[in-house]
Every structure is written in structure tokens, then in C-alpha cells.
Design a protein around this motif. Structure first.
Motif, PDB file in Angstrom:
ATOM      1  N   UNK A 151     -12.843 -20.996 -15.724  1.00  0.00           N
ATOM      2  CA  UNK A 151     -12.267 -20.657 -17.023  1.00  0.00           C
ATOM      3  C   UNK A 151     -13.349 -20.223 -18.004  1.00  0.00           C
ATOM      4  N   UNK A 152     -13.097 -19.093 -18.675  1.00  0.00           N
ATOM      5  CA  UNK A 152     -13.992 -18.611 -19.731  1.00  0.00           C
ATOM      6  C   UNK A 152     -13.151 -18.074 -20.886  1.00  0.00           C
ATOM      7  N   UNK A 153     -12.102 -18.820 -21.234  1.00  0.00           N
ATOM      8  CA  UNK A 153     -11.166 -18.378 -22.267  1.00  0.00           C
ATOM      9  C   UNK A 153     -11.761 -18.547 -23.662  1.00  0.00           C
ATOM     10  N   UNK A 154     -11.213 -17.769 -24.601  1.00  0.00           N
ATOM     11  CA  UNK A 154     -11.530 -17.993 -26.001  1.00  0.00           C
ATOM     12  C   UNK A 154     -10.727 -19.171 -26.530  1.00  0.00           C
ATOM     13  N   UNK A 155     -11.228 -19.808 -27.575  1.00  0.00           N
ATOM     14  CA  UNK A 155     -10.556 -20.969 -28.142  1.00  0.00           C
ATOM     15  C   UNK A 155      -9.399 -20.585 -29.044  1.00  0.00           C
ATOM     16  N   UNK A 156      -8.448 -21.487 -29.183  1.00  0.00           N
ATOM     17  CA  UNK A 156      -7.267 -21.289 -30.027  1.00  0.00           C
ATOM     18  C   UNK A 156      -7.622 -21.587 -31.477  1.00  0.00           C
ATOM     19  N   UNK A 157      -7.293 -20.648 -32.368  1.00  0.00           N
ATOM     20  CA  UNK A 157      -7.565 -20.863 -33.782  1.00  0.00           C
ATOM     21  C   UNK A 157      -6.452 -21.590 -34.511  1.00  0.00           C
ATOM     22  N   UNK A 158      -5.346 -21.892 -33.822  1.00  0.00           N
ATOM     23  CA  UNK A 158      -4.237 -22.588 -34.466  1.00  0.00           C
ATOM     24  C   UNK A 158      -3.542 -21.715 -35.503  1.00  0.00           C
ATOM     25  N   UNK A 159      -2.899 -22.351 -36.472  1.00  0.00           N
ATOM     26  CA  UNK A 159      -2.146 -21.617 -37.494  1.00  0.00           C
ATOM     27  C   UNK A 159      -3.027 -21.133 -38.640  1.00  0.00           C
ATOM     28  N   UNK A 160      -4.287 -21.579 -38.695  1.00  0.00           N
ATOM     29  CA  UNK A 160      -5.154 -21.227 -39.817  1.00  0.00           C
ATOM     30  C   UNK A 160      -6.369 -20.397 -39.399  1.00  0.00           C
ATOM     31  N   UNK A 184     -14.128 -23.378 -41.413  1.00  0.00           N
ATOM     32  CA  UNK A 184     -14.074 -22.337 -40.390  1.00  0.00           C
ATOM     33  C   UNK A 184     -13.065 -22.757 -39.323  1.00  0.00           C
ATOM     34  N   UNK A 185     -11.882 -22.146 -39.359  1.00  0.00           N
ATOM     35  CA  UNK A 185     -10.826 -22.503 -38.417  1.00  0.00           C
ATOM     36  C   UNK A 185     -10.814 -21.614 -37.172  1.00  0.00           C
ATOM     37  N   UNK A 186     -11.668 -20.638 -37.101  1.00  0.00           N
ATOM     38  CA  UNK A 186     -11.640 -19.701 -35.978  1.00  0.00           C
ATOM     39  C   UNK A 186     -11.923 -20.366 -34.646  1.00  0.00           C
ATOM     40  N   UNK A 187     -11.200 -19.936 -33.607  1.00  0.00           N
ATOM     41  CA  UNK A 187     -11.450 -20.458 -32.267  1.00  0.00           C
ATOM     42  C   UNK A 187     -12.775 -19.956 -31.719  1.00  0.00           C
ATOM     43  N   UNK A 188     -13.441 -20.776 -30.936  1.00  0.00           N
ATOM     44  CA  UNK A 188     -14.734 -20.397 -30.370  1.00  0.00           C
ATOM     45  C   UNK A 188     -14.598 -19.351 -29.278  1.00  0.00           C
ATOM     46  N   UNK A 189     -15.652 -18.601 -29.059  1.00  0.00           N
ATOM     47  CA  UNK A 189     -15.660 -17.609 -27.989  1.00  0.00           C
ATOM     48  C   UNK A 189     -15.800 -18.260 -26.621  1.00  0.00           C
ATOM     49  N   UNK A 217     -14.714 -10.217 -40.396  1.00  0.00           N
ATOM     50  CA  UNK A 217     -15.150 -10.492 -41.757  1.00  0.00           C
ATOM     51  C   UNK A 217     -13.951 -10.906 -42.610  1.00  0.00           C
ATOM     52  N   UNK A 218     -14.217 -11.589 -43.707  1.00  0.00           N
ATOM     53  CA  UNK A 218     -13.143 -11.970 -44.611  1.00  0.00           C
ATOM     54  C   UNK A 218     -12.423 -13.228 -44.158  1.00  0.00           C
ATOM     55  N   UNK A 219     -11.292 -13.497 -44.800  1.00  0.00           N
ATOM     56  CA  UNK A 219     -10.528 -14.717 -44.518  1.00  0.00           C
ATOM     57  C   UNK A 219      -9.086 -14.364 -44.148  1.00  0.00           C
ATOM     58  N   UNK A 220      -8.942 -13.369 -43.289  1.00  0.00           N
ATOM     59  CA  UNK A 220      -7.609 -12.957 -42.842  1.00  0.00           C
ATOM     60  C   UNK A 220      -7.210 -13.604 -41.523  1.00  0.00           C
ATOM     61  N   UNK A 221      -8.115 -14.355 -40.901  1.00  0.00           N
ATOM     62  CA  UNK A 221      -7.775 -15.034 -39.654  1.00  0.00           C
ATOM     63  C   UNK A 221      -7.594 -14.098 -38.477  1.00  0.00           C
ATOM     64  N   UNK A 222      -8.356 -13.004 -38.432  1.00  0.00           N
ATOM     65  CA  UNK A 222      -8.230 -12.042 -37.337  1.00  0.00           C
ATOM     66  C   UNK A 222      -8.891 -12.574 -36.068  1.00  0.00           C
ATOM     67  N   UNK A 223      -8.618 -11.889 -34.963  1.00  0.00           N
ATOM     68  CA  UNK A 223      -9.156 -12.318 -33.678  1.00  0.00           C
ATOM     69  C   UNK A 223     -10.570 -11.829 -33.448  1.00  0.00           C
ATOM     70  N   UNK A 224     -11.296 -12.534 -32.600  1.00  0.00           N
ATOM     71  CA  UNK A 224     -12.663 -12.155 -32.271  1.00  0.00           C
ATOM     72  C   UNK A 224     -12.704 -10.941 -31.360  1.00  0.00           C
ATOM     73  N   UNK A 225     -13.737 -10.123 -31.508  1.00  0.00           N
ATOM     74  CA  UNK A 225     -13.914  -8.946 -30.665  1.00  0.00           C
ATOM     75  C   UNK A 225     -14.817  -9.244 -29.482  1.00  0.00           C
ATOM     76  N   UNK A 226     -14.735  -8.404 -28.456  1.00  0.00           N
ATOM     77  CA  UNK A 226     -15.636  -8.512 -27.304  1.00  0.00           C
ATOM     78  C   UNK A 226     -15.656  -7.164 -26.612  1.00  0.00           C
ATOM     79  N   UNK A 227     -14.947  -7.020 -25.461  1.00  0.00           N
ATOM     80  CA  UNK A 227     -14.863  -5.721 -24.808  1.00  0.00           C
ATOM     81  C   UNK A 227     -14.040  -4.734 -25.608  1.00  0.00           C
ATOM     82  N   UNK A 228     -13.176  -5.224 -26.477  1.00  0.00           N
ATOM     83  CA  UNK A 228     -12.391  -4.402 -27.396  1.00  0.00           C
ATOM     84  C   UNK A 228     -12.349  -5.080 -28.751  1.00  0.00           C
ATOM     85  N   UNK A 229     -11.880  -4.363 -29.749  1.00  0.00           N
ATOM     86  CA  UNK A 229     -11.801  -4.941 -31.090  1.00  0.00           C
ATOM     87  C   UNK A 229     -10.737  -6.034 -31.122  1.00  0.00           C
ATOM     88  N   UNK A 230     -11.003  -7.094 -31.880  1.00  0.00           N
ATOM     89  CA  UNK A 230     -10.066  -8.202 -31.989  1.00  0.00           C
ATOM     90  C   UNK A 230      -8.805  -7.823 -32.742  1.00  0.00           C
TER      91      UNK A 230
END
Length: 279
Positions: A254-263, A230-235, A174-187
Motif C-alpha cells: 500500500x502506498x495510498x494518500x491519506x484521507x483529509x476528512x471533511x476539513x 493543517x487538515x490535509x491528508x499525507x502523501x 495553496x490557500x485554504x480551499x481543501x484541494x487535493x494533493x498533486x503528483x503524476x497529475x494535478x490534484x
């Protein structure tokens, strides 16, 4: 007390935390006999040692009707004998392939199903082959076959192509802090606002609606640093290989998460499940 409870009885007082919204403590009295032949009450103490398990996810939607080898996939042959894919495919919808024969994607051929959550599923009684330097791009790749081989340089890539998250939680921060996505553990958390404390900023929620023994969940999208974009990388997507006999993999899955870059924050990885008699 002596008149109410003879010497062969004992009074046990347990404080039980009942699962109620108010979390009140309720005293529970249990009277039990020291002699096995006499029991005033039969109480199963194992109830206090059971872990809570969330409800099972709903069953997956049924597959659509199978496509045909020549008319729908521009291949050569039939799905009940041998179907060969001899030219690149650009798919615009989910595709389900079912037949009693073999299914071969020839060397240097690419199958693109590049919209988020696109499903490419193959269920054949015979053998499957992804030729040298051939590739499959999809949100979900599902294979059921008797034998399967993935040639040198071949790729099944579901990176950043996750479909919709489960309704219980998106795993997206949530929010606009650019945090990582969660899955098996918190992002991963990312503290951008100097007026906030580190403990006030959280990554995406942990979630998984499948077991560790049979993972089948999408990764989640990373957070953004902008309200407008929305700059977040895709799951990451999902890959499942169920092979009755022999599986040979000389390529990449490959089933990697996407790169969100610098933003933006990075998306979390998806799921890869492989079951084979010999690999």
C-alpha cells in the motif's frame, strides 16, 4: 533575387520561437541546395521536434551503515547466515539492513517506523520472508533479495507516510480551499469561496522526479481549510521490490494518500516499483 540565388537554390524562411523570457519571434533564413552535392548550410531540422526534458534529480543519499541482527533488531542469528525477527520493532530512525544471508520476519510480527519519510531498507544476498499476518509500516520500504515471499494477510503499508517533497514543488495546494494533493497529475480542485470562480481554484501541482518505468516519488500532502490547523491528508510513501529470482506476494502493498476528512483534501498516492524474474 535571381542574381543572388541561382535556380538550383531555394530560400526557406522559418519563424522560430526561441526559448527566451520575452518569447520573441526571430526570423531565421536557411539557404539549402536542391542538389544533394551542393549545400550552402547544413541545418538539422530535427531540432524543432525535440521535447524538453527536465534535469535529472540528484542521486539518492548513500545508505547508512547496516544494523546488526541481534544487537539492533533483537533478532536471532546473523545477517550473513539467517536472521529472524521474533518480536515487534518500534524504530525511531532510518534503518538499513545488509548481509549475505536470509532475513525473515516471522508471522504476526510488526515493524513500525511510523514517522513521515522513515526508511526501512533490506539488501540481502539470500531470501526474504514477511510471514503470515506480519506487517511493515514505513515511509519507504526498499527490498533487494534473491527470493522474496509475502505471506497471507501480510502488509507493507506506506499510506500517508511520505517524506519531504522535491525542492522544485511540494505538490500541496495553496490557500485554504481543501484541494487535493498533486503528483503524476494535478490534484482535485475544491471550490469553497463563493466569490471565486472554479477556474481560479487549483489542486496541487503535478510533479514526478522519476520515470514511469521506475517510479520513486512520494505523494504530496492535501490542502487544508484552516489557517490554524493543517487538515490535509499525507502523501503516500514508496515501495521498491527488486528480486533476482522468485517473488510471491499473498499480502498487500500500500502506498495510498491519506484521507483529509471533511476539513482537508486527500493526499496523493506514492510509488510502487516491482522488478522480479518470476512473480
Amino acid at each position: 533575387m535571381a542574381s543572388l540565388f541561382p535556380s538550383f537554390l531555394r530560400l526557406t524562411l522559418l519563424l522560430t520561437l526561441l526559448a527566451s523570457p520575452t518569447f520573441l519571434l526571430y526570423p531565421v533564413c536557411i539557404v539549402s541546395a536542391l542538389d544533394d552535392e551542393l549545400s550552402v548550410t547544413d541545418f538539422d531540422l530535427s531540432l524543432f521536434h525535440q521535447d524538453y526534458s527536465p534535469p535529472a534529480p540528484p542521486p539518492p543519499a548513500p545508505h547508512p551503515p547496516s544494523v546488526s541482527c541481534e544487537d539492533d533488531l533483537s533478532g536471532i542469528g546473523t545477517l550473513d547466515t539467517t536472521c529472524e525477527i521474533v518480536s515487534d520493532l518500534n524504530l525511531t530512525r532510518n534503518v538499513y539492513i545488509e548481509g549475505k544471508g536470509d532475513f525473515y520476519i516471522l508471522p504476526n510480527i510488526s515493524v513500525y517506523c511510523s514517522f513521515s519519510g522513515c526508511e526501512f531498507a533490506i539488501n540481502v544476498t539470500g531470501s526474504f520472508s514477511l510471514g503470515e499476518n506480519a506487517s511493515i509500516f514505513a515511509g519507504t520500504f526498499e527490498l533487494v533479495a534473491t527470493n522474496a515471499s509475502f505471506g497471507n494477510g501480510s502488509t507493507v503499508n506506506t499510506t500517508a507516510l511520505a517524506g519531504s517533497p522535491p525542492p522544485q514543488t511540494s505538490g500541496t495546494p495553496q490557500g485554504i480551499d481543501g484541494a487535493g494533493g498533486g503528483h503524476g497529475g494535478r490534484g482535485a480542485a475544491c471550490l469553497m469561496d463563493k466569490e471565486k470562480l472554479q477556474e481560479d481554484v487549483w489542486g496541487g501541482d503535478a510533479y514526478s522526479w522519476s520515470t514511469l518505468q521506475r517510479p520513486w516519488s512520494y505523494g504530496s500532502k492535501g490542502g487544508t481549510t484552516s489557517k490554524e490547523v493543517d487538515y490535509g491528508g499525507g502523501g503516500g510513501g514508496r515501495i521498491m521490490l527488486v528480486v533476482d529470482r522468485f517473488l510471491e506476494v499473498n499480502g498487500s502493498l500500500l502506498a495510498d494518500g491519506g484521507d483529509g476528512g471533511t476539513k482537508g483534501g486527500g493526499g496523493s498516492g506514492g510509488s510502487i516499483f516491482i522488478k522480479a524474474y518470476r512473480m
